[in-house]
Design a protein around this motif. Sequence first.
Motif, PDB file in Angstrom:
ATOM      1  N   ALA A  65       4.732 -11.079   5.245  1.00  0.00           N
ATOM      2  CA  ALA A  65       5.789 -11.670   4.409  1.00  0.00           C
ATOM      3  C   ALA A  65       6.240 -13.007   4.978  1.00  0.00           C
TER       4      ALA A  65
ATOM      5  N   LYS B 239      10.210  -8.653   4.468  1.00  0.00           N
ATOM      6  CA  LYS B 239      10.315  -8.235   3.069  1.00  0.00           C
ATOM      7  C   LYS B 239      11.670  -8.634   2.492  1.00  0.00           C
TER       8      LYS B 239
ATOM      9  N   GLN C 177       6.250  -2.513   3.102  1.00  0.00           N
ATOM     10  CA  GLN C 177       5.827  -3.663   2.299  1.00  0.00           C
ATOM     11  C   GLN C 177       5.928  -3.359   0.802  1.00  0.00           C
TER      12      GLN C 177
END
Length: 965
Positions: free
Chosen positions: A412, A614, A955
């Motif tokens: 991310a 995230k 995720q």
Amino acid sequence: MGADGKEGLKTPLLQQPNGVAITIPQTNADGGKKVRTLTFKVGGITCASCATSIETAVGRLDGIQSIMVSPLQGQAVVKFVPELISALKIKETVEDAGFEVNEFPEQDIAVCRIRIKGMACTSCSESVERALLMADGVKKAVVGLALEEAKVHYDPNLTNTSSIVEAIEDSGFGADLISSGCDSSKIHFKLEGINSMDQWNEVKLSLESLEGVNQVEMDFQGNIVTISYEADTIGPRTLIQCIEEAGHGTNAYHASLYTPPRGRETEREHEIQMYKNLFLYSCLFSIPIFVFSMVLPMLPPYGNWLDYKVLNMLTVGVLLRWILCTPVQFIIGRRFYVGSYHALRRKSANMDVLVALGTNAAYFYSIYIMIKALTSYSFEGQDFFETSAMLISFILLGKYLEVLAKGKTSDALAKLTDLAPESAHLLTLDGAGNIISEIEMSTQLIQKDDILKIVPGAKVPVDGVVINGQSHVNESMITGEARPVAKKIGDKVIGGTVNENGCILIKATHVGSETALSQIVQLVEAAQLARAPVQKLADQISRFFVPTVVVAAFVTWLAWFIPGALGLYSKRWIPEGMDEFELALQFGISVLVVACPCALGLATPTAVMVATGKGASQGVLIKGGSALEKAHKIKMVVFDKTGTLTVGKPSVVSAVLFSEFSMEEFCDLTIATEVNSEHPIAKAVVEHAKSLRKKFGTENGHFPDVEDFEVHLGAGVSGKVGDRRVLVGNKRLMSASNVPVGNEVDKYIYENEQLARTCVLVAIDGRVAGAFAVTDPVKPEAARVISFLHSMKIASVMVTGDNWATANAIAKEVGIETVFAETDPLGKADKIRELQLRGTSVAMVGDGINDSPALVAADVGLAIGAGTDVAIEAADIVLIKNNLEDVITAIDLSRKTISRIRLNYVWALGYNILGMPVAAGVLYPFTGIRLPPWLAGACMAASSISVVSSSLLLQSYKKPLRIQG
């Protein structure tokens, strides 16, 4: 703060630490070196000769430019070259002369980030941290195991980055410098035309003389120069120009942008390839050993040749297994010996120690068996060469799969870093705003105040403000908001976002490390390095775990060997070809290997890494594991009203007069008093009063000045305009100032408060002259968010400086039952503390400077809409968008992450707790089940892989509540 929530991006999210106490460096004209000025108090000076003694003692030191000591004030001012002498040395010299040094300023604090290679578990990261903290000049050090980085705060007068790297290497780990300095921008150039050291020095001096250049590093072999600079003061094109102007005559210098390979990715790819190669080489030897020891003997007559005697009782099978096992043990398994050596040297133990102990026990016992067979005519024994080789193979497979999975935990963050485009269109405008030229260049060369053209479908290269055109910009990659945001002249745009339809011209306002994107990345990286309190459990366990495991393995060996030697259990329990010693040894080695706690150290940091990355991609910036952990305990959320539950852009809906003042005079006095206030309601009143002034009288561009201006927190403002005393604020301000409020005014207030409007009263010379009714619409998602929090068993409270009636009306509309109104900023913090005394974990959601005391007081502070920089500094969690749904996202993500960390501990400890009794042979007498050492190694590897894979499942996190429209 603007309704679009981007107003706060005008300042960096991460402020530079106030570490520098010594004054601003200046350049010494003759030497070209930096000169610093140090000021401190000296005690014990009784006369002018004392001052002379100090001046003489310090003046003799190399690197001192000048020193002046005032005997009257007892103060010394020293100018010195930090490259030649440290501030500490100056202090010591004064003290050696017999005087006391007082009020000595804190030394410069520099920050560097270092990549660390070779860390396997929490014990390793703690060892690195200890080594750093013991190094001279290091003030603070944080080591992240999952991130494989260290952030070090140090005194540059006492140490440097080379010494810090050396301290890490001395503790047995590899180290590479990632960056030094604070948050200044950094750029790399490749130089051409430079052939001598004099020319290099010439370029370096030219660059260092520029204002805004912090550091210049030269790589003579690669012809690379790296420059750290302040983006507000200077830009990369100016630096290129300076380099090229340093050349003269036949010496023409040329500088071009250089992009160094990404350190972390390169290092990770190298590590993945290294473990892959080691595993494959290990398999090359281990598979034949496995076949010779476990497969062929069970397939007569194909395996009979392995029993052929070479010399005495030494068979072909044993000889082949020894030949194949030795390279695995000492060449492929060398890293375990190196790691064990460094761990034991620093008086600690880690995974490498356990693996080395287990494999060495198996290998050298097998050597003993082989030597005995070689020298005996009748000896029969079982070797464990396959145990040693297969154990190393399985551990290397586990490490390979682990580094493969760990690389994905920062996906991310990598995606955020890659958002910025590579090129941009730079425009040159004339005085009338017409385009003279347009060139395409690298985004790294953009400087502050550049005019850039953004075509439809292109990414915005840096933060800026629209100066021409209009469009819709997709900001989802930064804020998580899927709906494109309309942009017109004067609106801010964020670097990395995508221009959807129209062509716009922007003026660059933030470049380099000051862009919102860079700030987000820095904030997330800092969060990933910070240790969560829940990780303390793993740290405490790992401290005593390895020694405990060694003791447990030894006790297991004794528990099987002694009863076996005394004949206390049946000989049928001992497998064919083994004796009681060998059976006990296998059990001991299995315990040693299966109990390795390396997965324990990965349980928390990998989950925090994935969660913070995230969260950042969805517009929720979490400042470290501590904030993440505290947020999951929240049972009550306290909301500010203005700008949080409401849109934050109040507008005046009515204005009345209660006196003989004309509307023009009333408006003039109101504007003059309120214009100095930053409160959103004050701005709405000023804007409305100006429009009324235009409507009822002549347009007036100049308003009288206010004297004795005073802000009454949570109540309003006051001041003197001409010879009139003016108060603008709520009813509480009027009561505090002894201004009577008549029935007519009371009626007006009551009627408007029932409609959830705020009344701003204006008193002139002790009488209420008029009032404004202000409304601030409730955010459309507010009621649904409060309802959702209720379903999560989280209570909602509103605290505001507004009046009770308006506060109750807003609370009723959104579904909040508990309200605290007419509360000043310090009162908000007191209310938070009151709620905490009931034993409840409290979160505060606010957006302004007046909310910062409450944000600090709360267990978790959430700055919504990335409001003011003060609110951002005070908050634990920064919500980029001006949307209440992210309050739920932050709490829910925290709950999911802590839940995942707990599950990780189950995976990490589960293998140990369940595996150790089986490895120790508890089930063997009853079921015949035992755990061979190579299988124990496979379990240990599976433990680490399970933990990282478990963290990676974060995720797939999705917001629990998404407001549409």
